[in-house]
Write a protein that holds these residues in place. Structure first.
Motif, PDB file in Angstrom:
ATOM      1  N   PRO A  96      25.184 -28.368  -3.825  1.00 53.28           N
ATOM      2  CA  PRO A  96      26.504 -27.978  -3.346  1.00 53.28           C
ATOM      3  C   PRO A  96      27.221 -27.104  -4.362  1.00 53.28           C
ATOM      4  O   PRO A  96      27.061 -27.266  -5.572  1.00 53.28           O
ATOM      5  CB  PRO A  96      27.233 -29.312  -3.199  1.00 53.28           C
ATOM      6  N   ALA A 133      30.215 -26.322  -6.549  1.00 54.94           N
ATOM      7  CA  ALA A 133      31.112 -27.323  -7.138  1.00 54.94           C
ATOM      8  C   ALA A 133      32.563 -27.143  -6.694  1.00 54.94           C
ATOM      9  O   ALA A 133      33.243 -28.123  -6.365  1.00 54.94           O
ATOM     10  CB  ALA A 133      31.023 -27.266  -8.659  1.00 54.94           C
ATOM     11  N   LYS A 166      31.544 -28.916   4.114  1.00 59.98           N
ATOM     12  CA  LYS A 166      31.568 -30.055   3.182  1.00 59.98           C
ATOM     13  C   LYS A 166      30.715 -31.196   3.721  1.00 59.98           C
ATOM     14  O   LYS A 166      29.931 -31.810   2.983  1.00 59.98           O
ATOM     15  CB  LYS A 166      33.003 -30.523   2.948  1.00 59.98           C
ATOM     16  N   GLY A 191      27.061 -30.691   3.198  1.00 64.33           N
ATOM     17  CA  GLY A 191      26.554 -30.699   1.831  1.00 64.33           C
ATOM     18  C   GLY A 191      26.533 -29.353   1.161  1.00 64.33           C
ATOM     19  O   GLY A 191      25.944 -29.197   0.087  1.00 64.33           O
ATOM     20  N   ASP A 212      31.476 -28.932  -2.488  1.00 53.75           N
ATOM     21  CA  ASP A 212      31.986 -30.201  -3.001  1.00 53.75           C
ATOM     22  C   ASP A 212      33.514 -30.181  -2.998  1.00 53.75           C
ATOM     23  O   ASP A 212      34.131 -30.436  -1.977  1.00 53.75           O
ATOM     24  CB  ASP A 212      31.407 -30.461  -4.391  1.00 53.75           C
TER      25      ASP A 212
END
Length: 327
Positions: free
Chosen positions: A78, A80, A97, A100, A103
């Motif tokens: 993912p 960040a 989100k 995946g 984040d």
């Protein structure tokens, strides 16, 4: 990359949603695309998910993930930290989100109503997003803040698209990526609008026939409200795009590894009349069987469109998506 002179913290309290604009505000919006976007999308925020069949289940999770992968691939997940420009009610960020792809999520929109809708939808899904009311041409974040910037069906609302690309690149970390999906092409949009206009004209007249009026006709006040909204939509929809021209625009803004893909040909010819028909008839009249027919029909035609890609010019497809990287 130098910080844009337009990019600064908004400061002060977050504006409240304003879903019921006055006649004077609407009149002013005809000459001010940014005001029109705020008024139109604050109003739309109330029913946007229902109007566009937006959900946060596997159907839309798969759709968002597949659209992202088609243009940007699946490496690096993912991401960040991500920022969405023009978040709407959170369709792209919240579904990516859940898939995946990303984040920590941040969202922006010119419309306070849309930012609040995204935050509400996130809370219903069990997580939080950080949201700000902000202009894509002047993002209120420092340089090199995010790993990923995303948007879905947003840059055709932005007056200066190239400046928006510069801002996306500015707030990206080095080697960070932007991914903008679902933008209308010039020819694809023209065909879709003609089909939608014909569908609206036919559906609103047929459902007013005596035998159908009571069970199928949408109340006249709702039709009038939709017509007013459609008129303002002409102000907020500022651009359609040729894929090659869009790619050159991103490159001029400073992006490298720029890539575009197009999708939806026959699927758009089917999908836009279907969506228009749904909005033209009495709410609740169409049931689960219709929804299943519409979704499966769209899926099958998307498969046909992929098969046609080698022989159909990109500019005839309805959607264009673009990605690029900050050097």
């Amino acid at each position: 990359m130098a910080r844009s002179e337009h990019s600064r913290s908004t400061g002060g309290p977050t504006p409240n949603p304003h879903p019921n604009a006055s006649a004077e505000e609407v009149e002013a919006a005809w000459g001010d695309p940014k005001l029109a976007n705020v008024l139109y999308h604050d109003w739309e925020a109330q029913t946007y998910d229902d109007k566009w069949s937006i959900s946060f289940d596997e159907r839309c999770i798969s759709y968002a993930r597949d659209r992202f992968v088609a243009v940007a691939g699946a490496a690096g997940w993912p991401y960040a930290t991500s920022l969405e420009v023009g978040c709407g009610t959170g369709f792209f960020t919240l579904n990516l989100k859940q898939a995946g792809v990303l984040d920590a999520a941040h969202v922006t929109d010119l419309s306070p109503g849309m930012v609040e809708a995204t935050k509400r939808n996130a809370r219903r899904l069990g997580f939080e997003v950080e949201g700000r009311v902000a202009d894509a041409e002047g993002l209120p974040y420092p340089d090199e803040t995010f790993d990923l910037v995303i948007g879905h069906a947003v840059i055709h609302h932005i007056p200066d698209v190239e400046e928006a690309f510069r801002e996306m690149l500015r707030v990206l970390k080095p080697e960070g990526r932007f991914v903008i999906c679902g933008e209308p092409t010039r020819y694809g949009d023209r065909i879709a609008r003609k089909l939608s206009q014909a569908t609206w004209w036919a559906a609103t007249r047929v459902t007013r026939l005596p035998a159908l009026r009571e069970t199928w006709a949408r109340p006249q006040e709702e039709l009038d409200e939709s017509s007013r909204a459609a008129a303002l939509e002409a102000v907020v929809d500022l651009h359609t795009f040729d894929p090659d021209t869009l790619a050159r625009m991103a490159a001029r803004a400073g992006a490298v590894d720029v890539h575009t893909v197009t999708d939806e040909l026959t699927a758009a010819w089917f999908g836009w009349p279907v969506r228009t028909f749904e909005h033209a008839v009495k709410p609740g009249r169409l049931g689960w069987g219709w929804a299943r027919f519409a979704y499966r029909g769209w899926q099958r035609l998307c498969a046909v469109d992929r098969w046609l890609k080698p022989v159909v010019p990109d500019e005839l497809y309805y959607n264009v998506s673009i990605t690029g990287v900050r050097p």
